[in-house]
Design an enzyme around this catalytic site. Structure first.
Site, short mmCIF file in Angstrom:
data_model
loop_
_atom_site.label_atom_id
_atom_site.label_comp_id
_atom_site.label_asym_id
_atom_site.label_seq_id
_atom_site.Cartn_x
_atom_site.Cartn_y
_atom_site.Cartn_z
N GLY A 46 45.58 -11.18 68.14
CA GLY A 46 44.89 -10.46 69.29
C GLY A 46 43.87 -11.59 70.17
O GLY A 46 43.46 -12.28 69.20
N GLN A 51 37.22 -14.76 74.99
CA GLN A 51 37.45 -15.94 74.12
C GLN A 51 37.68 -17.16 74.62
O GLN A 51 37.66 -18.35 73.98
CB GLN A 51 38.02 -15.40 72.94
CG GLN A 51 37.84 -14.23 71.92
CD GLN A 51 38.76 -13.96 71.08
OE1 GLN A 51 39.77 -13.14 71.38
NE2 GLN A 51 38.55 -14.67 69.82
N CYS A 92 38.80 -13.44 63.30
CA CYS A 92 38.60 -13.58 64.61
C CYS A 92 39.03 -14.94 64.98
O CYS A 92 38.35 -15.90 64.15
CB CYS A 92 37.37 -13.09 65.06
SG CYS A 92 37.06 -13.29 66.64
N LEU A 93 39.85 -15.16 65.77
CA LEU A 93 40.04 -16.71 66.28
C LEU A 93 38.74 -17.40 66.52
O LEU A 93 38.50 -18.50 66.71
CB LEU A 93 40.83 -16.80 67.56
CG LEU A 93 42.35 -16.40 67.19
CD1 LEU A 93 43.32 -16.22 68.27
CD2 LEU A 93 42.95 -17.05 65.86
N HIS A 134 38.80 -4.32 68.34
CA HIS A 134 38.01 -5.63 68.40
C HIS A 134 38.00 -6.34 69.65
O HIS A 134 37.15 -7.09 70.01
CB HIS A 134 38.86 -6.28 67.25
CG HIS A 134 38.40 -7.59 66.67
ND1 HIS A 134 38.01 -7.95 65.50
CD2 HIS A 134 38.49 -8.74 67.80
CE1 HIS A 134 37.87 -9.41 65.56
NE2 HIS A 134 38.15 -9.98 66.77
N GLU A 135 39.26 -6.17 70.05
CA GLU A 135 39.39 -6.97 71.37
C GLU A 135 38.73 -6.38 72.40
O GLU A 135 37.91 -7.29 73.61
CB GLU A 135 40.90 -7.21 71.99
CG GLU A 135 42.02 -7.88 70.99
CD GLU A 135 41.15 -8.95 70.32
OE1 GLU A 135 40.65 -9.71 71.00
OE2 GLU A 135 41.74 -9.37 69.21
N HIS A 138 35.16 -7.63 72.30
CA HIS A 138 35.02 -8.87 72.96
C HIS A 138 34.73 -8.85 74.52
O HIS A 138 33.80 -9.39 75.00
CB HIS A 138 36.32 -9.75 72.81
CG HIS A 138 36.42 -10.51 71.44
ND1 HIS A 138 35.27 -11.37 71.02
CD2 HIS A 138 37.42 -10.28 70.53
CE1 HIS A 138 35.92 -11.91 69.80
NE2 HIS A 138 37.04 -11.27 69.56
#
Ligand SMILES: [Zn+2]
Length: 170
Positions: A46, A51, A92-93, A134-135, A138
């Site tokens: 994701g 991000q 998470c990236l 989660h996204e 962000h």
């Protein structure tokens, strides 16, 4: 297509609140394609536009095993959220190398626009439900580390800051 740079915690730009998308056009579809390319390359399941320092409400997701079920949500919003919680390990990236158990609702219903600007609704369970939440976090400037204790979060912060300093001096 182009790989985009992923911001890493504690970069303050990750705290920016994303603006809704007004027009879904070719320029926006280019951003979406670049986001997918960046996400698959990482690899991740994701990615939120926040991000990659694009502060518009766009998320790309693919939780399939073969990375062949791309899902894009533009201007996503929750229609319903279950009371039932499920604990899952999240990464998470933007917080590379750290995985922590987080509790979230395990069943959601969301509304969004697709890559053609058409409105749709979908239900999601388990991993997909967690990933969408989660996204969407962000897009609201929130990270999964915010659900951890202050102690855990500051440990992760100082470890990543050390790594970032090393990267800069090289
Ligand atoms: Zn993330």
């Amino acid at each position: 297509m182009a790989l985009l740079t992923v911001l890493e915690f504690p970069d303050p730009r990750l705290r920016t609140i994303a603006e809704p998308v007004e027009h879904v056009d070719d320029a926006l579809r280019q951003v979406i394609d670049d986001m997918f390319e960046t996400m698959y390359d990482a690899p991740g399941i994701g990615l939120a536009a926040t991000q990659v320092n694009i502060h518009r409400q766009i998320i790309t997701i693919d939780v399939s095993e073969d990375s062949d079920e791309p899902l894009v949500l533009i201007n996503p919003s929750f229609e319903s959220i279950s009371d039932e919680l499920e604990q899952m390990q999240e990464g998470c990236l933007s917080v590379p190398g750290f995985y922590e158990e987080i509790k979230r609702p395990n069943h959601i219903r969301v509304k969004a626009l697709d890559r053609n600007g058409e409105s749709f609704e979908m239900e999601a369970h388990d991993l997909l439900a967690v990933c969408i939440q989660h996204e969407i976090d962000h897009l609201n400037g929130k990270l999964f580390v915010d659900y951890l204790s202050n102690l855990k979060r500051s440990r992760i912060r100082s470890k990543l800051e050390k790594i970032h300093k090393l990267e800069q001096s090289n």
